[in-house]
Enzyme design. Structure first.
Site, mmCIF file in Angstrom:
data_model
loop_
_atom_site.group_PDB
_atom_site.id
_atom_site.type_symbol
_atom_site.label_atom_id
_atom_site.label_comp_id
_atom_site.label_asym_id
_atom_site.label_seq_id
_atom_site.Cartn_x
_atom_site.Cartn_y
_atom_site.Cartn_z
ATOM 1 N N ASN A 179 -5.273 6.019 0.561
ATOM 2 C CA ASN A 179 -4.962 5.094 -0.534
ATOM 3 C C ASN A 179 -3.473 5.014 -0.866
ATOM 4 O OD1 ASN A 179 -5.309 3.908 -3.463
ATOM 5 N ND2 ASN A 179 -4.337 5.923 -3.720
ATOM 6 N N ASP B 161 3.273 14.744 1.869
ATOM 7 C CA ASP B 161 4.294 13.704 1.773
ATOM 8 C C ASP B 161 4.187 12.847 3.023
ATOM 9 O OD1 ASP B 161 6.427 12.056 1.579
ATOM 10 O OD2 ASP B 161 7.936 13.613 1.331
ATOM 11 N N LYS C 110 2.201 16.194 -11.220
ATOM 12 C CA LYS C 110 1.363 15.005 -11.464
ATOM 13 C C LYS C 110 -0.107 15.341 -11.205
ATOM 14 C CE LYS C 110 4.698 11.365 -10.365
ATOM 15 N NZ LYS C 110 4.958 10.180 -9.544
ATOM 16 N N TYR D 273 5.870 -5.271 3.623
ATOM 17 C CA TYR D 273 4.658 -4.742 2.967
ATOM 18 C C TYR D 273 3.407 -5.307 3.658
ATOM 19 C CZ TYR D 273 1.101 -3.834 -0.611
ATOM 20 O OH TYR D 273 -0.045 -3.427 -1.275
ATOM 21 N N LYS E 53 0.297 -3.383 5.700
ATOM 22 C CA LYS E 53 -1.103 -3.523 5.276
ATOM 23 C C LYS E 53 -1.951 -4.131 6.394
ATOM 24 C CE LYS E 53 -0.777 -1.272 2.029
ATOM 25 N NZ LYS E 53 -1.671 -0.208 1.533
HETATM 26 N N1 LIG Z 1 -2.528 -2.428 -7.463
HETATM 27 C C1 LIG Z 1 -2.829 -3.511 -6.760
HETATM 28 O O1 LIG Z 1 -2.930 -4.619 -7.285
HETATM 29 C C2 LIG Z 1 -3.034 -3.393 -5.275
HETATM 30 C C3 LIG Z 1 -3.382 -4.557 -4.561
HETATM 31 C C4 LIG Z 1 -3.571 -4.458 -3.196
HETATM 32 C C5 LIG Z 1 -3.458 -3.236 -2.568
HETATM 33 N N2 LIG Z 1 -3.129 -2.124 -3.271
HETATM 34 C C6 LIG Z 1 -3.012 -0.840 -2.567
HETATM 35 O O2 LIG Z 1 -3.624 0.180 -3.318
HETATM 36 C C7 LIG Z 1 -3.081 1.436 -2.976
HETATM 37 C C8 LIG Z 1 -2.839 2.254 -4.239
HETATM 38 O O3 LIG Z 1 -1.802 1.659 -4.975
HETATM 39 P P1 LIG Z 1 -1.759 1.619 -6.571
HETATM 40 O O4 LIG Z 1 -1.839 0.194 -6.943
HETATM 41 O O5 LIG Z 1 -2.721 2.577 -7.162
HETATM 42 O O6 LIG Z 1 -0.237 2.084 -6.830
HETATM 43 P P2 LIG Z 1 0.392 3.385 -7.511
HETATM 44 O O7 LIG Z 1 -0.171 3.583 -8.855
HETATM 45 O O8 LIG Z 1 1.869 3.171 -7.377
HETATM 46 O O9 LIG Z 1 -0.080 4.566 -6.582
HETATM 47 C C9 LIG Z 1 0.490 4.819 -5.333
HETATM 48 C C10 LIG Z 1 0.258 6.273 -4.977
HETATM 49 O O10 LIG Z 1 0.826 6.526 -3.676
HETATM 50 C C11 LIG Z 1 1.529 7.759 -3.728
HETATM 51 N N3 LIG Z 1 2.592 7.850 -2.727
HETATM 52 C C12 LIG Z 1 3.660 7.037 -2.583
HETATM 53 N N4 LIG Z 1 4.466 7.504 -1.610
HETATM 54 C C13 LIG Z 1 3.881 8.633 -1.126
HETATM 55 C C14 LIG Z 1 4.209 9.561 -0.129
HETATM 56 N N5 LIG Z 1 5.362 9.476 0.575
HETATM 57 N N6 LIG Z 1 3.379 10.594 0.124
HETATM 58 C C15 LIG Z 1 2.230 10.731 -0.590
HETATM 59 N N7 LIG Z 1 1.864 9.881 -1.568
HETATM 60 C C16 LIG Z 1 2.682 8.852 -1.838
HETATM 61 C C17 LIG Z 1 2.111 7.787 -5.140
HETATM 62 O O11 LIG Z 1 2.483 9.116 -5.477
HETATM 63 P P3 LIG Z 1 3.844 9.401 -6.300
HETATM 64 O O12 LIG Z 1 3.538 9.084 -7.717
HETATM 65 O O13 LIG Z 1 4.108 10.843 -6.048
HETATM 66 O O14 LIG Z 1 4.907 8.482 -5.737
HETATM 67 C C18 LIG Z 1 0.952 7.252 -5.950
HETATM 68 O O15 LIG Z 1 0.053 8.295 -6.280
HETATM 69 C C19 LIG Z 1 -1.824 1.141 -2.146
HETATM 70 O O16 LIG Z 1 -2.090 1.406 -0.780
HETATM 71 C C20 LIG Z 1 -1.599 -0.342 -2.373
HETATM 72 O O17 LIG Z 1 -0.948 -0.958 -1.265
HETATM 73 C C21 LIG Z 1 -2.913 -2.174 -4.618
#
Ligand SMILES: NC(=O)c1ccc[n+]([C@@H]2O[C@H](COP(=O)([O-])OP(=O)(O)OC[C@H]3O[C@@H](n4cnc5c(N)ncnc54)[C@H](OP(=O)(O)O)[C@@H]3O)[C@@H](O)[C@H]2O)c1
Length: 307
Positions: free
Chosen positions: A100, A73, A50, A185, A189
């Site tokens: 993040n 990880d 990725k 969740y 947070k």
């Molecule tokens: N999107 C929203 O509306 C929103 C709103 C509020 C807060 N957030 C916060 O924003 C942040 C980013 O989320 P996103 O929306 O961009 O979601 P996303 O596209 O699902 O990205 C999450 C990332 O975290 C990585 N990850 C998950 N488990 C992991 C692990 N064990 N070790 C290392 N990396 C890991 C994933 O990698 P893999 O692909 O390898 O799993 C992915 O790159 C999160 O903390 C989320 O809580 C998002």
């Protein structure tokens, strides 16, 4: 201020950044902008494949970008320790740490270290990673421009809406029984918000912030879909009008680099989009909970052999 152009981002030549989960979603939106503005960006996450895809996309937009992979990880503390050690061998400075990576509302499962995955990945893995990087962050803060060395914890407004009202459940950190995936969740947070506050107190030369990025269309919704299949039906409503991750990364980028945020006024702050210093929930503002969570986490890590 336009959140499309990210025009608040200064020249970042000579800066070193780490973005956890930096190859997809908001992490990708953050990594690419930091790299385009001249920072060397380490994308810290689990999949080299990725990373390669993300690197190709970044290079195609910005051929001189310097992006590198750091295997991390967050669900495995031994791996977290190895990642921090590897980084310290590779670099002598670190200006921007963006915690993040995250998972949302996934079905109950424990990490190899015995933590429920949401609290384990979103908070505890990041806590250890940050703690092990503090020496290099402090060393960098000793020579860099004041307020430019930053730790950004990507939280969510779910810390207020979804976490238990009493705050952190120290007696049952995994919230195994009697709690929903959503409450778990929100709890993780909330821990991100409290983490920034304790970092600000303990390391006053580093600007530590937490934030809600806004609702952004990313892969995060795969979590609630897997635990609550009905979520698929309401997802279009939840995401109505939401931006994609490039535009949606604006608040993270603002926290990471905007010169408008100042060490003496903003340390420990929680930001709503874009760049609005705001009050977190009551539990997120509780100084006793800030300290108690630090003590609890140090003990939990110590009992597993992580100092
Ligand atoms: N999107 C929203 O509306 C929103 C709103 C509020 C807060 N957030 C916060 O924003 C942040 C980013 O989320 P996103 O929306 O961009 O979601 P996303 O596209 O699902 O990205 C999450 C990332 O975290 C990585 N990850 C998950 N488990 C992991 C692990 N064990 N070790 C290392 N990396 C890991 C994933 O990698 P893999 O692909 O390898 O799993 C992915 O790159 C999160 O903390 C989320 O809580 C998002």
């Amino acid at each position: 201020m336009s959140n499309d152009s990210h025009d608040f981002i200064p020249d970042l030549a000579g800066k070193v950044a780490i973005v956890t989960g930096g190859y997809t979603g908001l992490g990708f939106g953050t990594s690419i902008e930091l790299a385009k503005h001249g920072a060397r960006v380490y994308i810290a996450s689990r999949s080299a494949a990725k990373f390669k895809d993300a690197e190709l996309e970044i290079i195609s937009e910005c051929p001189q970008a310097d992006v590198r992979f750091l295997m991390l990880d967050l669900a495995n503390l031994n791996n977290v320790q190895e990642a921090a050690e590897r980084f310290a061998q590779l670099e002598s400075s670190l200006h921007i740490l963006v915690n993040n990576a995250g998972v949302m509302c996934i079905p109950y499962k424990e990490t190899i270290d015995g933590f429920e995955t949401q609290i384990g990945v979103n908070y505890i893995g990041h806590f250890l990673f940050t703690k092990l990087l503090i020496p290099i962050l402090q060393k960098t803060a000793g020579i860099a421009e004041k307020g430019s060395v930053r730790i950004v914890n990507v939280s969510s407004n779910g810390h207020a809406k979804l976490a238990p009202k009493e705050g952190i459940i120290f007696s049952d950190i995994n919230m195994k029984n009697n709690f929903s995936v959503w409450a778990r969740y929100g709890h993780s947070k909330l821990a991100n918000v409290l983490h920034s506050k304790v970092l600000a107190k303990r390391y006053p030369n580093i600007l530590a912030l937490s934030l809600h990025p806004g609702t952004v269309k990313t892969n995060l919704s795969t979590g609630p879909i897997s635990s609550t299949p009905l979520y698929r039906l309401i997802k279009p409503l939840v995401e109505l009008g939401a931006p994609g991750p490039r535009k949606g990364a604006a608040n993270i980028l603002f926290a990471a680099v905007s010169p408008r945020l100042r060490l003496e006024f903003d340390n420990g702050a929680y930001l709503l989009p874009i760049g609005k210093v705001s009050a977190p929930s009551k539990a997120g503002s509780d100084p006793q909970m800030v300290e108690d969570l630090w003590e609890w986490t140090i003990k939990a890590l110590g009992s597993r052999g992580y100092e």
